[in-house]
Design a protein around this motif. Sequence first.
Motif, PDB file in Angstrom:
ATOM      1  N   ASN A   1     -19.560  23.891 -32.552  1.00  0.00           N
ATOM      2  CA  ASN A   1     -19.344  24.956 -33.531  1.00  0.00           C
ATOM      3  C   ASN A   1     -19.399  24.304 -34.908  1.00  0.00           C
ATOM      4  OD1 ASN A   1     -17.612  27.815 -33.952  1.00  0.00           O
ATOM      5  ND2 ASN A   1     -17.206  26.275 -35.473  1.00  0.00           N
ATOM      6  N   SER A   2     -20.389  24.668 -35.667  1.00  0.00           N
ATOM      7  CA  SER A   2     -20.543  24.026 -36.966  1.00  0.00           C
ATOM      8  C   SER A   2     -19.611  24.640 -38.000  1.00  0.00           C
ATOM      9  CB  SER A   2     -21.973  24.217 -37.442  1.00  0.00           C
ATOM     10  OG  SER A   2     -22.066  23.935 -38.810  1.00  0.00           O
TER      11      SER A   2
ATOM     12  N   ARG B   1      -9.825  17.710 -36.739  1.00  0.00           N
ATOM     13  CA  ARG B   1      -9.984  16.639 -37.741  1.00  0.00           C
ATOM     14  C   ARG B   1      -8.687  16.296 -38.438  1.00  0.00           C
ATOM     15  NH1 ARG B   1     -13.052  19.309 -42.893  1.00  0.00           N
ATOM     16  NH2 ARG B   1     -12.073  21.347 -42.787  1.00  0.00           N
TER      17      ARG B   1
ATOM     18  N   TYR C   1     -19.405  38.440 -37.229  1.00  0.00           N
ATOM     19  CA  TYR C   1     -18.104  38.504 -36.558  1.00  0.00           C
ATOM     20  C   TYR C   1     -17.290  39.692 -37.077  1.00  0.00           C
ATOM     21  CZ  TYR C   1     -18.791  33.471 -35.462  1.00  0.00           C
ATOM     22  OH  TYR C   1     -19.264  32.262 -35.031  1.00  0.00           O
TER      23      TYR C   1
ATOM     24  N   ARG D   1      -2.870  19.364 -37.328  1.00  0.00           N
ATOM     25  CA  ARG D   1      -3.276  20.708 -36.858  1.00  0.00           C
ATOM     26  C   ARG D   1      -3.797  20.634 -35.428  1.00  0.00           C
ATOM     27  NH1 ARG D   1      -6.899  24.394 -40.106  1.00  0.00           N
ATOM     28  NH2 ARG D   1      -5.870  25.845 -38.717  1.00  0.00           N
TER      29      ARG D   1
ATOM     30  N   HIS E   1     -29.593  26.870 -38.772  1.00  0.00           N
ATOM     31  CA  HIS E   1     -29.335  26.994 -37.330  1.00  0.00           C
ATOM     32  C   HIS E   1     -30.627  26.774 -36.535  1.00  0.00           C
ATOM     33  CE1 HIS E   1     -25.119  27.970 -37.082  1.00  0.00           C
ATOM     34  NE2 HIS E   1     -25.221  28.966 -37.931  1.00  0.00           N
TER      35      HIS E   1
ATOM     36  N   THR F   1      -9.817  24.653 -34.084  1.00  0.00           N
ATOM     37  CA  THR F   1      -8.831  25.441 -34.842  1.00  0.00           C
ATOM     38  C   THR F   1      -9.470  26.687 -35.456  1.00  0.00           C
ATOM     39  OG1 THR F   1      -9.336  24.096 -36.778  1.00  0.00           O
ATOM     40  CG2 THR F   1      -7.424  23.418 -35.464  1.00  0.00           C
ATOM     41  N   GLY F   2     -10.772  26.863 -35.243  1.00  0.00           N
ATOM     42  CA  GLY F   2     -11.499  27.947 -35.908  1.00  0.00           C
ATOM     43  C   GLY F   2     -11.485  29.250 -35.125  1.00  0.00           C
ATOM     44  N   THR F   3     -12.229  30.211 -35.641  1.00  0.00           N
ATOM     45  CA  THR F   3     -12.210  31.571 -35.094  1.00  0.00           C
ATOM     46  C   THR F   3     -12.646  31.616 -33.638  1.00  0.00           C
ATOM     47  OG1 THR F   3     -13.045  32.129 -37.278  1.00  0.00           O
ATOM     48  CG2 THR F   3     -12.828  33.924 -35.739  1.00  0.00           C
TER      49      THR F   3
ATOM     50  N   ASP G   1     -13.711  13.770 -37.083  1.00  0.00           N
ATOM     51  CA  ASP G   1     -14.425  14.586 -38.066  1.00  0.00           C
ATOM     52  C   ASP G   1     -15.902  14.483 -37.738  1.00  0.00           C
ATOM     53  OD1 ASP G   1     -15.783  15.302 -40.623  1.00  0.00           O
ATOM     54  OD2 ASP G   1     -13.722  15.351 -41.379  1.00  0.00           O
ATOM     55  N   LEU G   2     -16.626  15.587 -37.861  1.00  0.00           N
ATOM     56  CA  LEU G   2     -18.067  15.538 -37.573  1.00  0.00           C
ATOM     57  C   LEU G   2     -18.786  14.540 -38.485  1.00  0.00           C
ATOM     58  CD1 LEU G   2     -18.791  19.352 -37.055  1.00  0.00           C
ATOM     59  CD2 LEU G   2     -19.035  17.564 -35.321  1.00  0.00           C
TER      60      LEU G   2
HETATM   61  N1  LIG Z   1     -18.689  34.410 -39.736  1.00  0.00           N
HETATM   62  C1  LIG Z   1     -19.666  35.057 -39.098  1.00  0.00           C
HETATM   63  O1  LIG Z   1     -19.781  36.302 -39.149  1.00  0.00           O
HETATM   64  C2  LIG Z   1     -20.639  34.249 -38.252  1.00  0.00           C
HETATM   65  C3  LIG Z   1     -21.601  34.936 -37.501  1.00  0.00           C
HETATM   66  C4  LIG Z   1     -22.480  34.191 -36.691  1.00  0.00           C
HETATM   67  C5  LIG Z   1     -22.388  32.800 -36.660  1.00  0.00           C
HETATM   68  N2  LIG Z   1     -21.438  32.175 -37.424  1.00  0.00           N
HETATM   69  C6  LIG Z   1     -21.388  30.706 -37.398  1.00  0.00           C
HETATM   70  O2  LIG Z   1     -20.089  30.247 -37.051  1.00  0.00           O
HETATM   71  C7  LIG Z   1     -19.926  28.911 -37.581  1.00  0.00           C
HETATM   72  C8  LIG Z   1     -18.601  28.706 -38.334  1.00  0.00           C
HETATM   73  O3  LIG Z   1     -17.936  29.829 -38.428  1.00  0.00           O
HETATM   74  P1  LIG Z   1     -16.686  30.116 -39.357  1.00  0.00           P
HETATM   75  O4  LIG Z   1     -17.057  30.036 -40.787  1.00  0.00           O
HETATM   76  O5  LIG Z   1     -16.126  31.372 -38.780  1.00  0.00           O
HETATM   77  O6  LIG Z   1     -15.730  28.876 -39.159  1.00  0.00           O
HETATM   78  P2  LIG Z   1     -14.594  28.557 -38.071  1.00  0.00           P
HETATM   79  O7  LIG Z   1     -15.229  28.156 -36.789  1.00  0.00           O
HETATM   80  O8  LIG Z   1     -13.562  29.634 -38.054  1.00  0.00           O
HETATM   81  O9  LIG Z   1     -13.902  27.298 -38.749  1.00  0.00           O
HETATM   82  C9  LIG Z   1     -14.569  26.065 -38.866  1.00  0.00           C
HETATM   83  C10 LIG Z   1     -14.012  25.064 -37.864  1.00  0.00           C
HETATM   84  O10 LIG Z   1     -14.704  23.829 -38.052  1.00  0.00           O
HETATM   85  C11 LIG Z   1     -13.737  22.805 -38.315  1.00  0.00           C
HETATM   86  N3  LIG Z   1     -14.352  21.850 -39.245  1.00  0.00           N
HETATM   87  C12 LIG Z   1     -14.675  22.050 -40.532  1.00  0.00           C
HETATM   88  N4  LIG Z   1     -15.235  20.944 -41.046  1.00  0.00           N
HETATM   89  C13 LIG Z   1     -15.242  20.022 -40.051  1.00  0.00           C
HETATM   90  C14 LIG Z   1     -15.673  18.675 -39.969  1.00  0.00           C
HETATM   91  N5  LIG Z   1     -16.229  18.041 -41.002  1.00  0.00           N
HETATM   92  N6  LIG Z   1     -15.520  18.034 -38.792  1.00  0.00           N
HETATM   93  C15 LIG Z   1     -14.970  18.652 -37.717  1.00  0.00           C
HETATM   94  N7  LIG Z   1     -14.554  19.934 -37.731  1.00  0.00           N
HETATM   95  C16 LIG Z   1     -14.682  20.608 -38.897  1.00  0.00           C
HETATM   96  C17 LIG Z   1     -12.560  23.508 -38.909  1.00  0.00           C
HETATM   97  O11 LIG Z   1     -11.417  22.686 -38.766  1.00  0.00           O
HETATM   98  P3  LIG Z   1     -10.160  22.727 -39.795  1.00  0.00           P
HETATM   99  O12 LIG Z   1      -9.161  23.641 -39.159  1.00  0.00           O
HETATM  100  O13 LIG Z   1      -9.705  21.325 -39.848  1.00  0.00           O
HETATM  101  O14 LIG Z   1     -10.679  23.238 -41.118  1.00  0.00           O
HETATM  102  C18 LIG Z   1     -12.532  24.764 -38.058  1.00  0.00           C
HETATM  103  O15 LIG Z   1     -11.956  24.513 -36.791  1.00  0.00           O
HETATM  104  C19 LIG Z   1     -21.103  28.689 -38.519  1.00  0.00           C
HETATM  105  O16 LIG Z   1     -22.066  27.920 -37.837  1.00  0.00           O
HETATM  106  C20 LIG Z   1     -21.631  30.094 -38.756  1.00  0.00           C
HETATM  107  O17 LIG Z   1     -23.017  30.099 -39.109  1.00  0.00           O
HETATM  108  C21 LIG Z   1     -20.561  32.862 -38.207  1.00  0.00           C
END
Ligand SMILES: NC(=O)c1ccc[n+]([C@@H]2O[C@H](COP(=O)([O-])OP(=O)(O)OC[C@H]3O[C@@H](n4cnc5c(N)ncnc54)[C@H](OP(=O)(O)O)[C@@H]3O)[C@@H](O)[C@H]2O)c1
Length: 284
Positions: A70-71, A35, A138, A39, A116, A12-14, A50-51
């Motif tokens: 994807n964390s 999770r 991003y 959704r 990471h 569901t994330g980005t 859930d992780l």
């Molecule tokens: N943002 C940046 O600019 C950037 C740049 C480089 C790397 N990254 C890396 O991208 C990763 C995450 O990015 P983001 O913050 O943009 O998040 P995201 O991928 O948009 O959202 C997080 C996703 O993880 C799911 N999630 C959260 N907790 C969970 C759990 N306990 N078990 C299973 N799924 C779970 C969420 O589900 P729900 O919909 O249920 O909440 C959602 O689908 C990180 O590792 C980050 O370091 C980010």
Amino acid sequence: MNAPTVLVTGATGTVGSALIPALQARGAHVRAMVRNPERTVPGVENVIADLQDPGAVAAALQGVDAAFLNSPSAEDAAELQIQFADLVRETGVKRLVLLSQYGARTDSPVRFLRWHAEVEAHVAKIGLDYTVLRPNLYLQALLLFAATIAQGWFAAPIGTSAVSAIDTRDIAASAAAVLTSTGHEGKTYTLTGPRAVTHAEIAQALSVATGKEITFQDAPPEVFASQLAAFVPSWQLDGLLEDYAHYARGEAAEVHAAVADLTGMPARDIADFARDHAGILGDA
Ligand SMILES: NC(=O)c1ccc[n+]([C@@H]2O[C@H](COP(=O)([O-])OP(=O)(O)OC[C@H]3O[C@@H](n4cnc5c(N)ncnc54)[C@H](OP(=O)(O)O)[C@@H]3O)[C@@H](O)[C@H]2O)c1
């Protein structure tokens, strides 16, 4: 490679939400791991896990050919990912594609980059066919500034430093290519946009696309922190400030060709992102 079945975490994330159609376009069968049962992702197989729940994750992994990890941004992100990687190996899934971050290093002053790097090191030693993707900042993170962009400005502690920020659609396209083709075992791909841009140049691109004047204001870290303190937990805010200090030191400006090499298409420019999001950002 025959059409693989791919488990997508963070569905569901980005990145995950863009990865699903990209995988489908390449003929893969997608199993979305979500999770929250309310959704689920339409049009694909869904599995609820859930992780934090190793039993549910092991069940989610049954019978897939490859997994995309994807964390979430969480304090225990490294622990959760290491557990996931071990479950990938134990359930006999052959291939793991890990979403890491540009500049991941065990001795980085940025906690997210250390976390990471810890996961990358673990994945490399447990005998999987694995590939690491290290995307830079991003462009879609700009959407978090939508409220002030609507007022004609946004602010961050980055000064005049340029970053080779990437559109998450290109991360997804690159991940889909890796998950559906061979020759990526043990490789690490740094994923960036086609050029490094300053936040002032980003503001200029948003102004052109929306037809409104949008300016960038450099913000001292303590001012930026005080504006976010009510919304972001302190560990995450401290990590975000470390991320921005790393960008401000000019450490995230290298441009890599991996997106074009993997997908056959050039990485999207800030002008493309701005044009495609002008509706959301211009009307916010
Ligand atoms: N943002 C940046 O600019 C950037 C740049 C480089 C790397 N990254 C890396 O991208 C990763 C995450 O990015 P983001 O913050 O943009 O998040 P995201 O991928 O948009 O959202 C997080 C996703 O993880 C799911 N999630 C959260 N907790 C969970 C759990 N306990 N078990 C299973 N799924 C779970 C969420 O589900 P729900 O919909 O249920 O909440 C959602 O689908 C990180 O590792 C980050 O370091 C980010």
